[in-house]
Design a protein around this motif. Sequence first.
Motif, PDB file in Angstrom:
ATOM      1  N   SER A   5       0.861  -1.330  -0.151  1.00 59.77           N
ATOM      2  CA  SER A   5      -0.019  -0.060  -0.116  1.00 59.77           C
ATOM      3  C   SER A   5       1.070   1.284   0.064  1.00 59.77           C
ATOM      4  O   SER A   5       2.042   1.333   0.241  1.00 59.77           O
ATOM      5  N   PRO A  13      -8.885   2.679   1.409  1.00 59.57           N
ATOM      6  CA  PRO A  13      -8.793   1.687   0.029  1.00 59.57           C
ATOM      7  C   PRO A  13      -9.439   0.271   0.241  1.00 59.57           C
ATOM      8  O   PRO A  13      -9.584  -0.181   1.354  1.00 59.57           O
ATOM      9  N   HIS A  14      -9.839  -0.173  -0.770  1.00 56.00           N
ATOM     10  CA  HIS A  14     -10.273  -1.324  -0.771  1.00 56.00           C
ATOM     11  C   HIS A  14      -9.046  -2.381  -0.481  1.00 56.00           C
ATOM     12  O   HIS A  14      -8.097  -2.523  -1.229  1.00 56.00           O
ATOM     13  N   ARG A  15      -9.458  -3.503   0.427  1.00 56.72           N
ATOM     14  CA  ARG A  15      -8.275  -4.336   0.976  1.00 56.72           C
ATOM     15  C   ARG A  15      -8.620  -5.598   0.173  1.00 56.72           C
ATOM     16  O   ARG A  15      -9.611  -6.364   0.164  1.00 56.72           O
ATOM     17  N   ILE A  16      -7.449  -6.022  -0.406  1.00 60.34           N
ATOM     18  CA  ILE A  16      -7.307  -7.185  -1.435  1.00 60.34           C
ATOM     19  C   ILE A  16      -6.350  -8.216  -0.552  1.00 60.34           C
ATOM     20  O   ILE A  16      -5.227  -7.746  -0.188  1.00 60.34           O
ATOM     21  N   PHE A  36      -4.187  -3.485  -9.668  1.00 57.39           N
ATOM     22  CA  PHE A  36      -4.441  -3.085  -8.252  1.00 57.39           C
ATOM     23  C   PHE A  36      -3.474  -1.835  -7.679  1.00 57.39           C
ATOM     24  O   PHE A  36      -4.012  -0.891  -7.218  1.00 57.39           O
ATOM     25  N   TYR A  48      -6.600   0.617  -3.740  1.00 63.75           N
ATOM     26  CA  TYR A  48      -6.497  -0.466  -3.301  1.00 63.75           C
ATOM     27  C   TYR A  48      -5.279  -0.831  -2.537  1.00 63.75           C
ATOM     28  O   TYR A  48      -4.154  -0.395  -2.476  1.00 63.75           O
ATOM     29  N   GLU A  49      -5.164  -1.588  -1.200  1.00 63.00           N
ATOM     30  CA  GLU A  49      -4.193  -2.133  -0.312  1.00 63.00           C
ATOM     31  C   GLU A  49      -4.237  -3.707  -0.669  1.00 63.00           C
ATOM     32  O   GLU A  49      -4.996  -4.333  -0.241  1.00 63.00           O
ATOM     33  N   VAL A  50      -3.010  -4.286  -1.042  1.00 64.29           N
ATOM     34  CA  VAL A  50      -3.070  -5.451  -1.358  1.00 64.29           C
ATOM     35  C   VAL A  50      -1.891  -6.024  -0.397  1.00 64.29           C
ATOM     36  O   VAL A  50      -1.021  -5.628  -0.237  1.00 64.29           O
ATOM     37  N   ASP A  82     -12.267  -6.805   1.410  1.00 67.36           N
ATOM     38  CA  ASP A  82     -13.207  -6.529   0.455  1.00 67.36           C
ATOM     39  C   ASP A  82     -12.900  -7.555  -0.770  1.00 67.36           C
ATOM     40  O   ASP A  82     -14.145  -8.108  -1.099  1.00 67.36           O
ATOM     41  N   ASP A 187     -15.492  -0.992  -9.126  1.00 68.05           N
ATOM     42  CA  ASP A 187     -15.126  -0.473  -8.037  1.00 68.05           C
ATOM     43  C   ASP A 187     -15.242   1.111  -8.257  1.00 68.05           C
ATOM     44  O   ASP A 187     -15.741   2.063  -7.531  1.00 68.05           O
TER      45      ASP A 187
END
Length: 331
Positions: A5, A13-16, A36, A48-50, A82, A187
């Motif tokens: 991130s 952010p959306h968490r992946i 992402f 996004y946070e991956v 997410d 998204d």
Amino acid sequence: MPTLSAKPNSNPPHRIVFVVFPGTKLLDVAGPLQVFQDARTASGEPAYEVTLASVPGGPIATDTCVTLETVSFASLSGSPTDIVLVSGGASAMQAAEDESLQHCLNKLVENTSRIGSICTGAFVLAAGGHLAGRKATTHWMHCVELREENQGVAVDPDAIFVVDGPVWTSAGVSCGIDMALAMVEADLGRHEALRLARVLVLYLKRPGGQSQFSAPLKQQLTLSNGSLDELMAWIDDNLASRLSVEQLADRANMSGRNFARVFKKMVGLPPAAFVEQRRVEAACRLLENGQLSVKEICSLAGFGSEETFRRSFLKVKGVPPSAYARRFGET
């Protein structure tokens, strides 16, 4: 750190979480991950946070010389996620039978709004019961196996990715990028997905229902001896030319009649129909770009008139150019 991130932003952010295992195919992770990682919100912040996760945590060897740094599933306990994506690779079948991985995956998806797989990661989802009663896909080489081992799964062997409710599955390797772009579109909107496609220099943003094989690749597979590859490449580079059977026969050093016979036998289409198909494919890319007028597209793709263009497009694609542009073109 395995969590990829950037600086904190005002909108969370959306968490992946990517589920990886020993022998994971690197591109199954790296392709979608890059999408992402490059995605941005309207304010320009990371969207996004991956996190890369595995059962033991720590370094996980992929199918290449590259090792991925991961966190353990235990460290994610209680954290809402997410999206959970399961990577693929030749070792996915073995990973599907890993009880520890399945237990961790089941716990992880309890607080997840969307789950998915890249390539043979579908076998991991299927083994955990996540594909039961749903439509899904995987790499074309393993579609029959996925269907036979999981009778409750409706396997689509042709689609590059399939969305069934909260469950997303993609076909082989690069199709994970297509699925990631579709998630971004869901998204963040179409504009951001198309921006990413341009930034990553992708051929185009492909819809999920598109075949795993492009039309040119299908024809290359048909022509296993490669005898017409050079001519086909020349056709693609000269679509604005007349491209009569006689002209093509001359380039192939054959008589017109013999060329037409051999071409249809090898390609499965008469030369004229093949040229029409390639012109329509070229027109599709120009329509997706959205920067040219119909007249300019007709000229570049080799159509003599707008009416000829419309008829050919409708015959090959089943929809008029205007409908295609509305669905797939950048606005």
